[in-house]
Design a protein around this motif. Structure first.
Motif, PDB file in Angstrom:
ATOM      1  N   LEU A 271     -15.863   5.953  -0.624  1.00  0.00           N
ATOM      2  CA  LEU A 271     -14.723   5.048  -0.791  1.00  0.00           C
ATOM      3  C   LEU A 271     -15.023   3.673  -0.207  1.00  0.00           C
ATOM      4  CD1 LEU A 271     -11.781   4.420  -1.515  1.00  0.00           C
ATOM      5  CD2 LEU A 271     -11.100   5.469   0.667  1.00  0.00           C
TER       6      LEU A 271
ATOM      7  N   LYS B  63      -5.259   9.174   4.817  1.00  0.00           N
ATOM      8  CA  LYS B  63      -4.715  10.182   3.899  1.00  0.00           C
ATOM      9  C   LYS B  63      -3.482  10.871   4.488  1.00  0.00           C
ATOM     10  CE  LYS B  63      -8.092   9.621   0.950  1.00  0.00           C
ATOM     11  NZ  LYS B  63      -7.873   8.997  -0.371  1.00  0.00           N
TER      12      LYS B  63
ATOM     13  N   ALA C 172     -15.130   0.183  -2.217  1.00  0.00           N
ATOM     14  CA  ALA C 172     -14.284  -0.936  -1.812  1.00  0.00           C
ATOM     15  C   ALA C 172     -15.105  -2.201  -1.622  1.00  0.00           C
ATOM     16  CB  ALA C 172     -13.542  -0.580  -0.524  1.00  0.00           C
TER      17      ALA C 172
ATOM     18  N   ASP D 299       0.809  -1.230   0.000  1.00  0.00           N
ATOM     19  CA  ASP D 299       0.000   0.000   0.000  1.00  0.00           C
ATOM     20  C   ASP D 299       0.837   1.272   0.000  1.00  0.00           C
ATOM     21  OD1 ASP D 299       0.965  -0.581   2.536  1.00  0.00           O
ATOM     22  OD2 ASP D 299      -0.737   0.316   3.568  1.00  0.00           O
TER      23      ASP D 299
ATOM     24  N   THR E 242     -10.278  -2.580   5.990  1.00  0.00           N
ATOM     25  CA  THR E 242      -9.500  -1.367   5.770  1.00  0.00           C
ATOM     26  C   THR E 242      -8.328  -1.313   6.741  1.00  0.00           C
ATOM     27  OG1 THR E 242     -10.731  -0.040   7.394  1.00  0.00           O
ATOM     28  CG2 THR E 242     -11.605  -0.125   5.138  1.00  0.00           C
TER      29      THR E 242
ATOM     30  N   GLU F  47      -5.275   3.078  -2.342  1.00  0.00           N
ATOM     31  CA  GLU F  47      -6.588   3.386  -2.920  1.00  0.00           C
ATOM     32  C   GLU F  47      -6.596   3.352  -4.446  1.00  0.00           C
ATOM     33  OE1 GLU F  47      -9.731   7.100  -3.258  1.00  0.00           O
ATOM     34  OE2 GLU F  47      -8.283   7.086  -1.610  1.00  0.00           O
TER      35      GLU F  47
ATOM     36  N   ILE G 235      -7.002   3.311   3.850  1.00  0.00           N
ATOM     37  CA  ILE G 235      -7.920   4.430   3.635  1.00  0.00           C
ATOM     38  C   ILE G 235      -7.417   5.754   4.194  1.00  0.00           C
ATOM     39  CG2 ILE G 235      -9.978   2.980   3.496  1.00  0.00           C
ATOM     40  CD1 ILE G 235     -10.621   3.856   6.399  1.00  0.00           C
TER      41      ILE G 235
ATOM     42  N   LEU H 208      -7.923  -2.514   2.160  1.00  0.00           N
ATOM     43  CA  LEU H 208      -7.664  -1.197   1.581  1.00  0.00           C
ATOM     44  C   LEU H 208      -7.117  -0.213   2.611  1.00  0.00           C
ATOM     45  CD1 LEU H 208      -7.974   0.735  -0.874  1.00  0.00           C
ATOM     46  CD2 LEU H 208     -10.260   1.283   0.017  1.00  0.00           C
TER      47      LEU H 208
END
Length: 295
Positions: free
Chosen positions: A127, A106, A131, A21, A139, A76, A104, A102
Motif C-alpha cells: 500500500l 484499518k 501511494a 477519509d 499517511t 484508501e 492507512i 493517505l
C-alpha cells in the motif's frame, strides 16, 4: 514528483488539512448529513460511488484551493478513483497544488487499559509503495485514548511510532494520530501523559521527522513544545466532536496548531444545494477554519 515543494508547503505553508477519509463505517453517517440516506443505495459499491461524488464535488469547488487548504487526507479506495480523467491524488497535487495524504489504518481494537490500539494492517508495504507512486506525500493512522492510563498510553505511542518507522522507510511522512477522547473525564491528565510519551519517542528519530495529529488540548498552548520540536514537521488538530464554531475558537487559542477537520469542514453541505449555494457554504467553512489555523 517535486517532493521538496511538498515538504516546504506542509511544514511552513498557511492553511489547514482537509480530512476526506471517511471509511466504510463512517460513510453512512456522512452521507446522511449530506442529505443522502440509506434508501439511495443498496450495496457498498453504490455507497462508495456516492461518497466519491461528494468528495469530488468538494475538491473541484473553486473554494477548495491551496491558498487555504494545504493538504487532504484520503481513504484508501480513493486512490483508485478519478477526477476529470486523472487519479484523485494526482489531481489534488497537479491541478490544485494540495498535498495528498493517505489514511492507512484499518480500524481499532477493542478498548483495553483505557485505549484502543490500531488493528493490523495487512499488505502495508504494498500500500505504501502504491501511494508513493500516486503523488501521496504522507499517511495518517488513528488510535484513541479514552482515559489517563499510563500503561495504555505508552502502548498507543509505541505502536504509533513503530508504524511511523515503516512509513518513513517507504519514503513517506507519517501523521501520528493518538486521539484523546474529548469526553474523557481526565482529558488533561491523559494529554500530559501522551505528550511525555511522544517526546520520548521523538528523540529516537535521528534526522527524520513525523507529523502529529492531536485533539485540541484542554490547556491552551499545551503542545507548543511539540510544535517547535525539530523532529516534528507539523502538529495538526482534529475537531474530535466539537462543533465547528467551538473547535475554531479552541484552535485559535493555540498558536501554530492547524486544523485537520472532517465533520467540522463538511457541516452544512448537502447534495441538494445548487452549485452556487454549495460553493458559498464551503467557502465560509474553509475561511473560518483557515482563520483559526493561522493565529
Amino acid at each position: 514528483m517535486p517532493v521538496q515543494q511538498q515538504i516546504a508547503s506542509f511544514e511552513s505553508g498557511k492553511g489547514f488539512i482537509a480530512a476526506l477519509d471517511q471509511s466504510g463505517g463512517s460513510t453512512p453517517k456522512t452521507l446522511r448529513a449530506y442529505g443522502i440516506d440509506e434508501s439511495r443505495y443498496s450495496t457498498e459499491a453504490e455507497m462508495f460511488d456516492l461518497i466519491h461524488a461528494a468528495r469530488a464535488r468538494i475538491v473541484m469547488s473553486p473554494s477548495f484551493t491551496s491558498d487555504r487548504v494545504l493538504g487532504a487526507i484520503l481513504f484508501e479506495a480513493t486512490l483508485d478513483r478519478e477526477i476529470d480523467g486523472r487519479g484523485f491524488a494526482e489531481y489534488l497535487w497537479e491541478e490544485k497544488g494540495i498535498i495528498p495524504i493517505l489514511k492507512i489504518d484499518k480500524g481499532l481494537e477493542d478498548e483495553c487499559e483505557g485505549v484502543r490500539l490500531l488493528r493490523d494492517i495487512p499488505g502495508l508495504d504494498e500500500l505504501l509503495a502504491r501511494a508513493g507512486a500516486k503523488a501521496v506525500f504522507g499517511t495518517k493512522e488513528r488510535s484513541v485514548v479514552h482515559a489517563a492510563n499510563p500503561e495504555g498510553i505508552a502502548r498507543v505511542v509505541a505502536q504509533q511510532f513503530e508504524l511511523a518507522e515503516r512509513v518513513l522507510a517507504a519514503g513517506l511522512v507519517p501523521i501520528v494520530e493518538p486521539e484523546v477522547d474529548i469526553n474523557a473525564p481526565d482529558k488533561d491528565e491523559a494529554e500530559a501523559l501522551l505528550k511525555a510519551e511522544i517526546l520520548k519517542r521523538l528523540d529516537s528519530l535521528r534526522d527524520r521527522k513525523v507529523a502529529l495529529k492531536l485533539t485540541i488540548p484542554t490547556v491552551d498552548d499545551f503542545y507548543a513544545d511539540l510544535i517547535a520540536h525539530p523532529k516534528v514537521a507539523r502538529v495538526v488538530a482534529l475537531s474530535g466532536g466539537y462543533s465547528r464554531e467551538d473547535a475554531n475558537v479552541r484552535l485559535a487559542r493555540n498558536p501554530g496548531l492547524i486544523a485537520s477537520f472532517s465533520r467540522a469542514l463538511l457541516d452544512g453541505l448537502t447534495a441538494q444545494q445548487s452549485e452556487m449555494e454549495f460553493d458559498r457554504t464551503l467557502d465560509a467553512s474553509i475561511e473560518s477554519i483557515y482563520r483559526a489555523s493561522i493565529t
